[in-house]
Design a protein around this motif. Structure first.
Motif, PDB file in Angstrom:
ATOM      1  N   GLU A 274       0.832  -1.210   0.000  1.00  0.00           N
ATOM      2  CA  GLU A 274       0.000   0.000   0.000  1.00  0.00           C
ATOM      3  C   GLU A 274       0.862   1.254   0.000  1.00  0.00           C
ATOM      4  OE1 GLU A 274      -3.624   2.334   0.319  1.00  0.00           O
ATOM      5  OE2 GLU A 274      -3.059   0.375  -0.484  1.00  0.00           O
ATOM      6  N   LEU A 275       1.969   1.228   0.740  1.00  0.00           N
ATOM      7  CA  LEU A 275       2.871   2.377   0.789  1.00  0.00           C
ATOM      8  C   LEU A 275       3.458   2.663  -0.587  1.00  0.00           C
ATOM      9  CD1 LEU A 275       4.189   4.432   2.768  1.00  0.00           C
ATOM     10  CD2 LEU A 275       6.049   2.783   3.071  1.00  0.00           C
ATOM     11  N   LYS A 276       3.802   1.631  -1.318  1.00  0.00           N
ATOM     12  CA  LYS A 276       4.328   1.814  -2.671  1.00  0.00           C
ATOM     13  C   LYS A 276       3.219   2.310  -3.609  1.00  0.00           C
ATOM     14  CE  LYS A 276       6.277  -2.352  -2.988  1.00  0.00           C
ATOM     15  NZ  LYS A 276       7.102  -3.466  -3.570  1.00  0.00           N
ATOM     16  N   ARG A 277       2.014   1.806  -3.412  1.00  0.00           N
ATOM     17  CA  ARG A 277       0.905   2.202  -4.281  1.00  0.00           C
ATOM     18  C   ARG A 277       0.610   3.698  -4.201  1.00  0.00           C
ATOM     19  NH1 ARG A 277      -4.496   3.284  -4.535  1.00  0.00           N
ATOM     20  NH2 ARG A 277      -4.659   3.469  -2.275  1.00  0.00           N
ATOM     21  N   VAL A 278       0.658   4.250  -2.983  1.00  0.00           N
ATOM     22  CA  VAL A 278       0.296   5.667  -2.791  1.00  0.00           C
ATOM     23  C   VAL A 278       1.496   6.596  -2.927  1.00  0.00           C
ATOM     24  CG1 VAL A 278      -1.676   5.081  -1.339  1.00  0.00           C
ATOM     25  CG2 VAL A 278       0.546   5.495  -0.273  1.00  0.00           C
ATOM     26  N   GLY A 279       2.674   6.058  -3.234  1.00  0.00           N
ATOM     27  CA  GLY A 279       3.838   6.913  -3.478  1.00  0.00           C
ATOM     28  C   GLY A 279       4.600   7.323  -2.241  1.00  0.00           C
ATOM     29  N   GLY A 280       4.551   6.498  -1.198  1.00  0.00           N
ATOM     30  CA  GLY A 280       5.236   6.857   0.043  1.00  0.00           C
ATOM     31  C   GLY A 280       6.738   6.957  -0.078  1.00  0.00           C
ATOM     32  N   PHE A 281       7.333   6.185  -0.994  1.00  0.00           N
ATOM     33  CA  PHE A 281       8.791   6.209  -1.150  1.00  0.00           C
ATOM     34  C   PHE A 281       9.260   7.357  -2.040  1.00  0.00           C
ATOM     35  CE2 PHE A 281       7.965   1.848   0.171  1.00  0.00           C
ATOM     36  CZ  PHE A 281       8.967   1.655   1.116  1.00  0.00           C
ATOM     37  N   GLU A 282       8.313   8.153  -2.529  1.00  0.00           N
ATOM     38  CA  GLU A 282       8.655   9.322  -3.343  1.00  0.00           C
ATOM     39  C   GLU A 282       8.672  10.601  -2.508  1.00  0.00           C
ATOM     40  OE1 GLU A 282       5.745   9.261  -6.436  1.00  0.00           O
ATOM     41  OE2 GLU A 282       6.210   7.178  -6.984  1.00  0.00           O
ATOM     42  N   ARG A 283       8.386  10.485  -1.213  1.00  0.00           N
ATOM     43  CA  ARG A 283       8.420  11.640  -0.329  1.00  0.00           C
ATOM     44  C   ARG A 283       9.825  11.828   0.247  1.00  0.00           C
ATOM     45  NH1 ARG A 283       3.268  13.780   0.703  1.00  0.00           N
ATOM     46  NH2 ARG A 283       2.085  13.295  -1.199  1.00  0.00           N
ATOM     47  N   SER A 284      10.061  12.974   0.875  1.00  0.00           N
ATOM     48  CA  SER A 284      11.382  13.273   1.436  1.00  0.00           C
ATOM     49  C   SER A 284      11.616  12.583   2.774  1.00  0.00           C
ATOM     50  CB  SER A 284      11.539  14.789   1.612  1.00  0.00           C
ATOM     51  OG  SER A 284      11.467  15.442   0.370  1.00  0.00           O
ATOM     52  N   VAL A 285      10.533  12.372   3.527  1.00  0.00           N
ATOM     53  CA  VAL A 285      10.635  11.788   4.864  1.00  0.00           C
ATOM     54  C   VAL A 285       9.661  10.620   4.984  1.00  0.00           C
ATOM     55  CG1 VAL A 285      10.246  12.197   7.324  1.00  0.00           C
ATOM     56  CG2 VAL A 285      11.365  13.952   5.944  1.00  0.00           C
ATOM     57  N   LEU A 286      10.168   9.500   5.486  1.00  0.00           N
ATOM     58  CA  LEU A 286       9.337   8.314   5.683  1.00  0.00           C
ATOM     59  C   LEU A 286       9.464   7.859   7.137  1.00  0.00           C
ATOM     60  CD1 LEU A 286       7.598   5.899   4.802  1.00  0.00           C
ATOM     61  CD2 LEU A 286       9.691   4.795   3.970  1.00  0.00           C
ATOM     62  N   ILE A 287       8.324   7.731   7.821  1.00  0.00           N
ATOM     63  CA  ILE A 287       8.295   7.339   9.230  1.00  0.00           C
ATOM     64  C   ILE A 287       7.671   5.960   9.354  1.00  0.00           C
ATOM     65  CG2 ILE A 287       7.579   7.978  11.566  1.00  0.00           C
ATOM     66  CD1 ILE A 287       9.318  10.099  10.241  1.00  0.00           C
ATOM     67  N   VAL A 288       8.403   5.020   9.958  1.00  0.00           N
ATOM     68  CA  VAL A 288       7.838   3.726  10.322  1.00  0.00           C
ATOM     69  C   VAL A 288       7.404   3.850  11.776  1.00  0.00           C
ATOM     70  CG1 VAL A 288       8.244   1.256  10.581  1.00  0.00           C
ATOM     71  CG2 VAL A 288       9.319   2.507   8.699  1.00  0.00           C
ATOM     72  N   ALA A 289       6.104   3.941  11.999  1.00  0.00           N
ATOM     73  CA  ALA A 289       5.564   4.241  13.327  1.00  0.00           C
ATOM     74  C   ALA A 289       4.907   3.010  13.941  1.00  0.00           C
ATOM     75  CB  ALA A 289       4.551   5.380  13.242  1.00  0.00           C
TER      76      ALA A 289
END
Length: 551
Positions: A274-289
Motif C-alpha cells: 500500500e505504501l508503494k501504491r500511494v507513493g510513500g517512497f517518493e516523499r522526502s521523509v518516511l516514518i515507520v511508526a
C-alpha cells in the motif's frame, strides 16, 4: 452478635494491625500523579491488607526462630507506646493528604483541592482491606485443613509444607487460569467492540490515493477505530500551507488494522504494498511508526512532523492489539516487538534497494508500548551497512531493555529522568523543556527519547518494592512533588495505581506528551530545511490552541 464481633476483632494480630496502619499512612503520601478519593481509597485498602500480611509474616518468622519476647508488663507498656505513636503518625498523614495532593496538582497546572476527602478514603480502604484480609484468612484455613488431613499419613512439618503448597497452587490456578483469564477475555472483547466503533463523521475515503478507499489494498472496514481516525485526521494541504506560509503537499498516511490480515508479517507486507501504491517512497521523509496498545498514534507526534516538512512525508503503521498499553504490557509485550520488527524489516529491505540520492530519509517512531517495539525493530547489525536516519521515541515503558541499559549507563552526574549518554552525537533525551539544543554536533544518525519525570509508564518497575529508584534522587523532575518519598512495597503500589490514569492529566505531564515536546524532538532529529525559530513558535502556539485527543 456483639460477642461474635468482639471475638472476631480479638482474633486480629496486634503486630499485623500496627504494620497495616503504617502502610496505610504511607499510601496517603504523594506519588507521580494526583489521585481522586476513590483511587486513593482502593490503593490504601490494598496497602492496609498487604501491611497486615507483612506484619503477620514478620511475627511468624520471629516466633519460628524462637526469639525472646517481652514479659507481660513490658509487653503492655510497649503496646501502649506503639499504639500511641502509630495513631499520631496516622492522624498526621491523614491531615496532610490534601496538601500532598495539591503539591502534585500545582506542578501539573491543575486546580487545587479544598479537600482530599480523607474520611471517604479511610472508609473505602477499611472495607476493601477487611475483604482482602478475610480472603487471606480463608487461604490460611484452607492450608491448615489440607495439612490436617495429610498429618494422618506423614510428619507434621511435611504435612504443613504440602498443605500450604497445595493451597498456593489452588489460589494461583483460580487467580491466573480462572479470574485473570476471564477478566482478560472480557477486556479483549470490550476493546475489540470498541475498536470496531467509529463516529458517523469518519467516512470512507473517496480519493483513490488514500488508504481505505475503493482502490486501496486495505479494506476500510478492517482498519479499526484508531486506524480510521489516524487516516481521516491530520492536517490538510491548505492547513499546512497556512502555518508554513509556503507551498505544501498532502501528507501520506498508511495504516493496516489487525483484522486486515491475520499475522504481523502479513500485515507488514500489505502495508509495504500500500505504501508503494500511494507513493510513500517518493516523499522526502518516511516514518515507520509503531502505535500504542490500542492502535493509537498520537496526533501531537504525527501531525507536528507533517507540518514541519510541509506535508512532504509518509507515515506507515500496523496495529497489533486492541488493549490499552498498560494492559498489553502486562499480558504480552512481545506483540509490539513482533509487529514493529516485521514492519521495519519489509520497509527497510525495500528502502535500501532504492538510490541513496532519491530515496526518502527513514525514521522510526513509537509512543509507550510502541516505543518498546520500535526501539528494537532496527537491529544494529542489520543497519550497519546502510543506516537509517534516526528516531523519536516517547514514553518508553519500563520493560524497554535498550532504554534501561542507556539510562543505567548514563554520564555520571546526570539524573535518570534527563540523562546524557556518552558524547550525545547519536542519542539525546528531552523533557518538558527542550534539552536537545546543546551546541554539540550530531552524528549521521539522530535518536531522541522524550520522557517526563512524572510518567508512571516509564518509571514503574517491580524492584520499586525493595529499591529506592534513581529518579527519586536529589535532582528530581520539575513535575514531581518534592514530598514524594520511597517506602518499601507501598511506592510500588502507588506507581502501579498511577498506570491506568497515566493520561488523565493535562498535556505535558504523566504519559500525556505535549506537541511542544514532539516539535522540538522532530526538529532536532529530522532537521527540516529552511525552518525558522519564528515558525517553531507559531506551530507550538497553533497546537496549544487546539484540543488534542487522547487514546
Amino acid at each position: 452478635m456483639k460477642q461474635r464481633l468482639a471475638n472476631y476483632w480479638d482474633s486480629f494480630s496486634f503486630v499485623g494491625l500496627i504494620v497495616a496502619t503504617l502502610f496505610f499512612a504511607a499510601s496517603l503520601t504523594p506519588s507521580l500523579l494526583p489521585r481522586n478519593y476513590w483511587v486513593q481509597g482502593i490503593l490504601s485498602g490494598f496497602s492496609l491488607a498487604i501491611g497486615y500480611g507483612v506484619g503477620i509474616a514478620a511475627l511468624t518468622l520471629y516466633r519460628f526462630f524462637e526469639l525472646r519476647e517481652p514479659s507481660g508488663k513490658m509487653q503492655q507498656i510497649a503496646k501502649r507506646l506503639t499504639v500511641a505513636s502509630v495513631a499520631v503518625v496516622s492522624v498526621a498523614f491523614v491531615w496532610r493528604m490534601t496538601f500532598w495532593q495539591n503539591s502534585i496538582r500545582e506542578r501539573m497546572e491543575m486546580p487545587r483541592l479544598e479537600t482530599a476527602y480523607p474520611y471517604r478514603v479511610a472508609l473505602i480502604a477499611v472495607v476493601l482491606a477487611v475483604i482482602l484480609i478475610a480472603g487471606g484468612r480463608l487461604f490460611v484455613r484452607c492450608g491448615h485443613f489440607i495439612s490436617g488431613k495429610l498429618q494422618r499419613v506423614m510428619p507434621r512439618r511435611v504435612a504443613h509444607a504440602f498443605g500450604f503448597t497445595t493451597a498456593i497452587l489452588l489460589v494461583l490456578f483460580l487467580t491466573n487460569d480462572v479470574i485473570a483469564v476471564g477478566l482478560l477475555r472480557s477486556a479483549d472483547a470490550f476493546f475489540l467492540n470498541l475498536d470496531q466503533l467509529v463516529d458517523d463523521d469518519t467516512g470512507k475515503p473517496t480519493d483513490p490515493m488514500l488508504t481505505g478507499s475503493e482502490s486501496s489494498l486495505v479494506t476500510w472496514e478492517t482498519i479499526g477505530r484508531q486506524g480510521k481516525e489516524f487516516l481521516s485526521g491530520g492536517p490538510t494541504k491548505a492547513e499546512i500551507a497556512a502555518v508554513t506560509e509556503d507551498e505544501a503537499m498532502r501528507p501520506i498516511r498508511v495504516y493496516v488494522g489487525m483484522r486486515s490480515r491475520p499475522t504481523a508479517q502479513e500485515r507488514a507486507e500489505l502495508a509495504l504494498r500500500e505504501l508503494k501504491r500511494v507513493g510513500g517512497f517518493e516523499r522526502s521523509v518516511l516514518i515507520v511508526a509503531t502505535p500504542t496498545g490500542t492502535g493509537w498514534l498520537d496526533p501531537s507526534a504525527v501531525d507536528s512532523l507533517e507540518y514541519l516538512h510541509g506535508g512532504d512525508s509518509a507515515i506507515v503503521s500496523t496495529q497489533y492489539s486492541y488493549l490499552p498499553s498498560w494492559i498489553t504490557i502486562l499480558v504480552d509485550p512481545r506483540r509490539s516487538i513482533e509487529s514493529a520488527e516485521a514492519l521495519f524489516e519489509v520497509v527497510y529491505s525495500y528502502w535500501k534497494t532504492l538510490p541513496k540520492d532519491t530515496r526518502p530519509k527513514l525514521y522510526l517512531h513509537g509512543l509507550s508500548l510502541g516505543s518498546l517495539g520500535s526501539e528494537v525493530s532496527a537491529d544494529l547489525f542489520t543497519i550497519f551497512e546502510d543506516p537509517i536516519n534516526g528516531a523519536v521515541w516517547s514514553g518508553p515503558p519500563f520493560p524497554s531493555q535498550n532504554w534501561k541499559l542507556i539510562v543505567q549507563n548514563r554520564n555520571e552526574g546526570t539524573p535518570a529522568w534527563l540523562p546524557e549518554f556518552r558524547d550525545r552525537r547519536i542519542l539525546r533525551f528531552t523533557s518538558q523543556r527542550n534539552a536537545l539544543d546543546t551546541g554539540a554536533p550530531w552524528g549521521p544518525m539522530r535518536c531522541v527519547y522524550v520522557q517526563y519525570a512524572s510518567d508512571p509508564m516509564v518509571w514503574f518497575s517491580p524492584d520499586l518494592a525493595w529499591n529506592r529508584p534513581d529518579w527519586l534522587g536529589d535532582r528530581r523532575g520539575p513535575d514531581v512533588s518534592p514530598h514524594l518519598r520511597w517506602y518499601p512495597l507501598v511506592t510500588l503500589l502507588q506507581v502501579a495505581f498511577d498506570l491506568p490514569v497515566a493520561t488523565a492529566v493535562p498535556l505535558g505531564y504523566g504519559h500525556n506528551y505535549s506537541p511542544s515536546s514532539y516539535i522540538d524532538a522532530w526538529i532536532a532529529v529530522t532537521d527540516p530545511k529552511g525552518w525558522t525559530e519564528d515558525q517553531t513558535e507559531a506551530l507550538k502556539a497553533m497546537f496549544e490552541s487546539r484540543e488534542t485527543p487522547k487514546p
